[in-house]
Design a protein around this motif. Structure first.
Motif, PDB file in Angstrom:
ATOM      1  N   LEU A 169       0.598  -1.099   0.013  1.00  0.00           N
ATOM      2  CA  LEU A 169      -0.120   0.318   0.138  1.00  0.00           C
ATOM      3  C   LEU A 169       0.689   1.432   0.169  1.00  0.00           C
ATOM      4  N   VAL A 170       1.739   1.158   0.800  1.00  0.00           N
ATOM      5  CA  VAL A 170       2.814   2.203   0.985  1.00  0.00           C
ATOM      6  C   VAL A 170       3.370   2.484  -0.449  1.00  0.00           C
ATOM      7  N   GLN A 171       4.088   1.172  -1.057  1.00  0.00           N
ATOM      8  CA  GLN A 171       4.539   1.514  -2.337  1.00  0.00           C
ATOM      9  C   GLN A 171       3.809   1.984  -3.492  1.00  0.00           C
ATOM     10  N   ALA A 187       7.367   3.490   7.279  1.00  0.00           N
ATOM     11  CA  ALA A 187       6.197   3.098   6.535  1.00  0.00           C
ATOM     12  C   ALA A 187       5.093   2.479   7.248  1.00  0.00           C
ATOM     13  N   PRO A 188       5.244   1.916   8.755  1.00  0.00           N
ATOM     14  CA  PRO A 188       4.118   1.529   9.178  1.00  0.00           C
ATOM     15  C   PRO A 188       3.122   2.659   9.539  1.00  0.00           C
ATOM     16  N   ALA A 189       3.637   3.731  10.110  1.00  0.00           N
ATOM     17  CA  ALA A 189       2.710   4.864  10.084  1.00  0.00           C
ATOM     18  C   ALA A 189       1.934   5.388   8.786  1.00  0.00           C
ATOM     19  N   MET A 190       2.591   5.477   7.685  1.00  0.00           N
ATOM     20  CA  MET A 190       2.207   5.729   6.511  1.00  0.00           C
ATOM     21  C   MET A 190       0.987   4.805   6.021  1.00  0.00           C
ATOM     22  N   ARG A 191       1.477   3.457   6.261  1.00  0.00           N
ATOM     23  CA  ARG A 191       0.381   2.486   5.931  1.00  0.00           C
ATOM     24  C   ARG A 191      -0.973   2.984   6.828  1.00  0.00           C
ATOM     25  N   ALA A 196      -4.219   3.529   4.710  1.00  0.00           N
ATOM     26  CA  ALA A 196      -5.193   2.500   4.779  1.00  0.00           C
ATOM     27  C   ALA A 196      -6.617   3.285   5.486  1.00  0.00           C
ATOM     28  N   ALA A 197      -6.268   4.328   6.152  1.00  0.00           N
ATOM     29  CA  ALA A 197      -7.725   5.078   6.649  1.00  0.00           C
ATOM     30  C   ALA A 197      -8.343   5.931   5.569  1.00  0.00           C
ATOM     31  N   ASP A 218     -13.381   2.250   3.592  1.00  0.00           N
ATOM     32  CA  ASP A 218     -14.779   2.712   3.769  1.00  0.00           C
ATOM     33  C   ASP A 218     -14.762   3.461   5.117  1.00  0.00           C
ATOM     34  N   PRO A 219     -15.449   4.541   5.364  1.00  0.00           N
ATOM     35  CA  PRO A 219     -15.571   5.402   6.783  1.00  0.00           C
ATOM     36  C   PRO A 219     -15.693   4.437   7.824  1.00  0.00           C
ATOM     37  N   ALA A 220     -16.444   3.349   7.845  1.00  0.00           N
ATOM     38  CA  ALA A 220     -16.811   2.502   9.024  1.00  0.00           C
ATOM     39  C   ALA A 220     -15.301   1.941   9.277  1.00  0.00           C
ATOM     40  N   ALA A 221     -14.682   1.296   8.240  1.00  0.00           N
ATOM     41  CA  ALA A 221     -13.235   0.739   8.550  1.00  0.00           C
ATOM     42  C   ALA A 221     -12.442   1.552   8.742  1.00  0.00           C
TER      43      ALA A 221
END
Length: 485
Positions: A211-213, A400-404, A408-409, A413-416
């Protein structure tokens, strides 16, 4: 900007070794037009590229100096600092190491510089890791930086080479024996890398989250190949390189039979692979342009002398205008202009990004007590520097973990997205509606949080704060779980 002083001092030393006082003066004046590499030294541009360029130019100077043990050791100090800053230094380690090894292959008696270089490479990589990163980081495998696998591979190859150089005359009495030593060293270094850094065999960023890539790393265009760039940006780097290589060929040919011939040959041997590497990593073209300053100087002087031989005034004026081609800044500008004429005007993404956040928005945010913000990655640095707040992530691959989590947010979807945002314990969520990053989130995830915000749709766990929102910047308060309207 203080780094410009040692840069120009080194360029002056290099020019001195390649010509007389006229070459030095003209070369330093031309260096002031090197927009592709001087950009790294602009005020408030705080990153590692300026240091990388400075160290690369220092290596070029060392390569033109006498082949002494001390100069070889100095080159090892410089190049190990270079790779410690960034893996982009590895090609230069190979280029200059290969040049010093060739000196030894050509004449075993001239191997003193290679001996000092290999001794330094055998000791310094691990020493720098311990000094700069500590024991834990030294023993950890990081594929995206000069960590244990790379340091071990270099140290093993260098140790074998160093032993071979210092061994009895039996091992180095012929070119074949010396080539054998280099092959054994390469096999030993390669084996060390495979044993320790097996995860890195597929590339330095193979462990980066997909996702970051996709949403971040693939969009760092200056680090991508020249053929993936938009034509105007590609020509900004390619035009000075092509003109400079032509000037280099002319200068090298003119040096035949001169006392500077060997140094011009060494410069050519260094610049050609550097130019090749810049096709694969665009920003490395800046280093190639700095290396080409002596060639541009020789070109300018040659064109000036040629112009003085023209008989008519019109011919003199026309020939003098050709001298501007010896300015890399002019070559870059002309190349970009021609590309604009062919490809048309670029998209206005940079303009949109520049409007968000505005001064008014930053002023409003500074009225709020310091807090933690959930913001798009690209505006994270502006929020950190120009407000009192902190952010979840900025664009750095070690982050990368924080960027992910941020990516992702905004794409979920807003609920996720809600639990991801709440896990960061933030009070506000930022949406820069005109930001290319947000537009891409919305385009590729049409049901995601970013798409809902860009379209002005309601998200039940967010409420727009009109006091803090301004222009394209929308600031949302994150509602308590049980206080939704």
């Amino acid at each position: 900007m203080l780094l410009i002083l040692p840069l120009f001092m080194l360029l002056g030393r290099i020019l001195t070794l390649l010509g007389g006082r006229q070459v030095v003066v003209v070369g330093l004046l031309i260096a002031f037009t090197g927009v592709t590499f001087l950009q790294f030294f602009a005020p408030m541009r705080i990153d590692h590229h300026g240091w990388q360029l400075l160290l690369s130019v220092a290596l070029l100077w060392i390569a033109l100096r006498p082949a002494t043990f001390a100069n070889g050791l100095a080159a090892a100090v410089i190049v190990t600092l270079h790779v410690e800053i960034s893996l982009e230094g590895l090609p230069y380690l190979a280029i200059f190491g290969g040049l010093f090894a060739y000196d030894w292959l050509r004449d075993s008696a001239a191997g003193r510089r290679f001996a000092g270089f290999t001794l330094g490479l055998a000791v310094l990589p691990i020493a720098w890791l311990l000094a700069m990163r500590g024991t834990i980081s030294t023993l950890t495998v990081f594929c995206d930086s000069f960590s244990l696998p790379y340091a071990a591979a270099v140290a093993v190859a260098a140790t074998i080479s160093c032993i071979w150089v210092h061994a009895s005359a039996v091992l180095s009495r012929s070119v074949l024996h010396r080539v054998t030593g280099l092959v054994v060293a390469a096999i030993g270094g390669g084996a060390a890398f495979v044993l320790i850094g097996k995860p890195c065999l597929s590339g330095p960023f193979s462990m980066l989250d997909p996702l970051v890539q996709h949403y971040w790393y693939d969009l760092v265009y200056e680090g991508r190949p020249i053929w993936t760039q938009k034509l105007p940006y590609a020509m900004l780097y390619l035009a000075p390189t092509l003109v400079g290589l032509a000037a280099l060929a002319w200068a090298w040919r003119k040096s035949r039979g001169d006392i500077t011939e060997e140094n011009w040959t060494r410069v050519a041997v260094i610049i050609l692979p550097s130019a090749l590497m810049s096709l694969f990593v665009t920003r490395m073209g800046a280093t190639t342009h700095a290396f080409l300053i002596p060639a541009f100087a020789a070109m300018a002087i040659g064109l000036w002398r040629w112009s003085r031989q023209r008989r008519s005034l019109a011919a003199r004026v026309a020939s003098i205008l050709l001298i501007f081609a010896a300015l890399p800044g002019v070559d870059a500008a002309v190349g970009a202009k021609l590309a604009f004429a062919i490809a048309g005007a670029p998209a206005s993404e940079g303009q949109d990004m520049g409007k968000c956040p505005t001064e008014a928005a930053l002023t409003a945010l500074n009225q709020v007590p310091p807090t933690h913000l959930f913001a798009p990655i690209d505006i994270g640095p502006a929020l950190l520097v120009r407000t009192r707040h902190s952010v979840v992530a900025t664009g750095h691959h070690r982050n990368a973990p924080a960027m992910r989590r941020v990516i992702a947010a905004y794409t979920a979807d807003p609920a996720a997205a809600e639990p991801i945002v709440r896990s960061e314990r933030v009070h506000y969520l930022i949406a820069c509606l005109g930001l290319p990053e947000m537009q891409r989130f919305a385009k590729e995830a049409p049901r995601g949080l970013a798409a809902q915000l860009v379209q002005g749709k309601r998200v039940d766990w967010l409420t727009l704060d009109p006091r803090l929102s301004s222009g394209a910047l929308s600031v949302y308060q994150i509602l308590p779980p049980r206080s939704r309207p």
